[in-house]
Write a protein that holds these residues in place. Sequence first.
Motif, PDB file in Angstrom:
ATOM      1  N   ARG A  95       3.818  -0.269   1.593  1.00  0.00           N
ATOM      2  CA  ARG A  95       3.153  -0.722   2.714  1.00  0.00           C
ATOM      3  C   ARG A  95       2.051  -1.368   2.156  1.00  0.00           C
ATOM      4  O   ARG A  95       0.686  -0.997   2.233  1.00  0.00           O
ATOM      5  CB  ARG A  95       2.496   0.982   3.112  1.00  0.00           C
ATOM      6  CG  ARG A  95       3.461   1.968   3.533  1.00  0.00           C
ATOM      7  CD  ARG A  95       4.205   1.742   4.626  1.00  0.00           C
ATOM      8  NE  ARG A  95       3.318   1.714   5.753  1.00  0.00           N
ATOM      9  CZ  ARG A  95       3.848   1.364   6.911  1.00  0.00           C
ATOM     10  NH1 ARG A  95       5.101   1.090   7.187  1.00  0.00           N
ATOM     11  NH2 ARG A  95       2.699   1.453   7.953  1.00  0.00           N
ATOM     12  N   ASP A  96       2.356  -2.806   2.008  1.00  0.00           N
ATOM     13  CA  ASP A  96       1.244  -3.522   1.518  1.00  0.00           C
ATOM     14  C   ASP A  96       0.230  -4.010   2.314  1.00  0.00           C
ATOM     15  O   ASP A  96      -0.894  -4.341   2.304  1.00  0.00           O
ATOM     16  CB  ASP A  96       2.148  -4.816   1.139  1.00  0.00           C
ATOM     17  CG  ASP A  96       2.837  -4.491  -0.349  1.00  0.00           C
ATOM     18  OD1 ASP A  96       2.785  -3.701  -0.803  1.00  0.00           O
ATOM     19  OD2 ASP A  96       3.845  -5.384  -0.118  1.00  0.00           O
ATOM     20  N   GLU A  97       0.432  -3.932   3.783  1.00  0.00           N
ATOM     21  CA  GLU A  97      -0.821  -4.218   4.810  1.00  0.00           C
ATOM     22  C   GLU A  97      -1.630  -3.094   5.321  1.00  0.00           C
ATOM     23  O   GLU A  97      -2.587  -3.241   5.934  1.00  0.00           O
ATOM     24  CB  GLU A  97       0.053  -4.949   5.900  1.00  0.00           C
ATOM     25  CG  GLU A  97       0.529  -6.369   5.672  1.00  0.00           C
ATOM     26  CD  GLU A  97       1.108  -7.002   6.736  1.00  0.00           C
ATOM     27  OE1 GLU A  97       0.621  -6.887   7.860  1.00  0.00           O
ATOM     28  OE2 GLU A  97       2.162  -7.776   6.677  1.00  0.00           O
ATOM     29  N   ASP A  98      -1.362  -1.981   4.805  1.00  0.00           N
ATOM     30  CA  ASP A  98      -2.019  -0.683   5.216  1.00  0.00           C
ATOM     31  C   ASP A  98      -3.304  -0.744   4.204  1.00  0.00           C
ATOM     32  O   ASP A  98      -3.493  -1.094   3.419  1.00  0.00           O
ATOM     33  CB  ASP A  98      -1.273   0.459   4.959  1.00  0.00           C
ATOM     34  CG  ASP A  98      -0.045   0.858   5.970  1.00  0.00           C
ATOM     35  OD1 ASP A  98       0.122  -0.046   6.539  1.00  0.00           O
ATOM     36  OD2 ASP A  98       0.711   1.804   5.705  1.00  0.00           O
ATOM     37  N   VAL A  99      -4.420  -0.227   5.056  1.00  0.00           N
ATOM     38  CA  VAL A  99      -5.741  -0.196   4.337  1.00  0.00           C
ATOM     39  C   VAL A  99      -6.318   1.437   4.741  1.00  0.00           C
ATOM     40  O   VAL A  99      -6.306   1.947   5.694  1.00  0.00           O
ATOM     41  CB  VAL A  99      -6.679  -1.080   5.440  1.00  0.00           C
ATOM     42  CG1 VAL A  99      -8.174  -0.892   4.758  1.00  0.00           C
ATOM     43  CG2 VAL A  99      -6.129  -2.468   5.330  1.00  0.00           C
ATOM     44  N   VAL A 100      -6.838   1.713   3.293  1.00  0.00           N
ATOM     45  CA  VAL A 100      -7.353   3.016   3.515  1.00  0.00           C
ATOM     46  C   VAL A 100      -8.905   2.725   3.214  1.00  0.00           C
ATOM     47  O   VAL A 100      -9.415   1.521   2.423  1.00  0.00           O
ATOM     48  CB  VAL A 100      -7.065   3.966   2.376  1.00  0.00           C
ATOM     49  CG1 VAL A 100      -7.257   3.247   0.935  1.00  0.00           C
ATOM     50  CG2 VAL A 100      -7.516   5.293   2.630  1.00  0.00           C
ATOM     51  N   GLY A 101      -9.804   3.567   3.842  1.00  0.00           N
ATOM     52  CA  GLY A 101     -11.326   3.132   3.717  1.00  0.00           C
ATOM     53  C   GLY A 101     -12.179   4.288   3.767  1.00  0.00           C
ATOM     54  O   GLY A 101     -11.686   5.599   4.284  1.00  0.00           O
ATOM     55  N   ILE A 102     -13.262   4.402   2.948  1.00  0.00           N
ATOM     56  CA  ILE A 102     -14.167   5.494   3.030  1.00  0.00           C
ATOM     57  C   ILE A 102     -15.622   4.644   3.324  1.00  0.00           C
ATOM     58  O   ILE A 102     -15.842   3.651   3.135  1.00  0.00           O
ATOM     59  CB  ILE A 102     -14.373   6.273   1.717  1.00  0.00           C
ATOM     60  CG1 ILE A 102     -14.801   5.224   0.687  1.00  0.00           C
ATOM     61  CG2 ILE A 102     -13.049   7.113   1.271  1.00  0.00           C
ATOM     62  CD1 ILE A 102     -14.984   6.094  -0.717  1.00  0.00           C
ATOM     63  N   GLY A 103     -16.376   5.455   3.993  1.00  0.00           N
ATOM     64  CA  GLY A 103     -17.713   4.760   4.433  1.00  0.00           C
ATOM     65  C   GLY A 103     -18.717   5.987   4.377  1.00  0.00           C
ATOM     66  O   GLY A 103     -18.743   7.194   4.561  1.00  0.00           O
ATOM     67  N   TYR A 104     -20.066   5.473   4.142  1.00  0.00           N
ATOM     68  CA  TYR A 104     -21.294   6.414   4.642  1.00  0.00           C
ATOM     69  C   TYR A 104     -22.431   5.458   5.289  1.00  0.00           C
ATOM     70  O   TYR A 104     -22.328   4.500   5.097  1.00  0.00           O
ATOM     71  CB  TYR A 104     -21.763   6.586   3.041  1.00  0.00           C
ATOM     72  CG  TYR A 104     -23.096   7.239   2.925  1.00  0.00           C
ATOM     73  CD1 TYR A 104     -23.308   8.585   3.323  1.00  0.00           C
ATOM     74  CD2 TYR A 104     -24.238   6.734   2.613  1.00  0.00           C
ATOM     75  CE1 TYR A 104     -24.446   9.094   3.093  1.00  0.00           C
ATOM     76  CE2 TYR A 104     -25.476   7.096   2.574  1.00  0.00           C
ATOM     77  CZ  TYR A 104     -25.561   8.491   2.933  1.00  0.00           C
ATOM     78  OH  TYR A 104     -26.890   9.141   3.018  1.00  0.00           O
ATOM     79  N   THR A 105     -23.101   6.417   6.150  1.00  0.00           N
ATOM     80  CA  THR A 105     -24.128   5.911   6.950  1.00  0.00           C
ATOM     81  C   THR A 105     -25.461   6.902   6.775  1.00  0.00           C
ATOM     82  O   THR A 105     -24.955   8.003   6.777  1.00  0.00           O
ATOM     83  CB  THR A 105     -23.894   5.615   8.384  1.00  0.00           C
ATOM     84  OG1 THR A 105     -22.605   4.858   8.475  1.00  0.00           O
ATOM     85  CG2 THR A 105     -24.947   5.375   9.129  1.00  0.00           C
TER      86      THR A 105
END
Length: 91
Positions: free
Chosen positions: A14-24
């Motif tokens: 799944r080379d084009e999939d993206v996982v992300g985490i964020g903080y605000t």
Amino acid sequence: LNAGLLYTGLIPNRDEDVVGIGYTHAEVSGDWKSSMGTGSSEEAFEFKYAARITPWWSLEPFAQLIVNPGRPNGRDLNNVLVLGMISSISF
């Protein structure tokens, strides 16, 4: 204050999939706080996964935890969990 990390290709094949985490972290000005009766700050944590289903279609489920959300009219609110899905079609 905003910060986040993205990683592409976490799952094999799944080379084009993206996982992300964020903080605000958001602060409220003193004038706004006194006139609106809101809290002084709020924080949000986010997790997302963008999956390319076809070359032209992707799905992005996400979860956000909002800690100490703004207090409209001085009301205290519990922390909030927001779940959602974004569908993108490119042509």
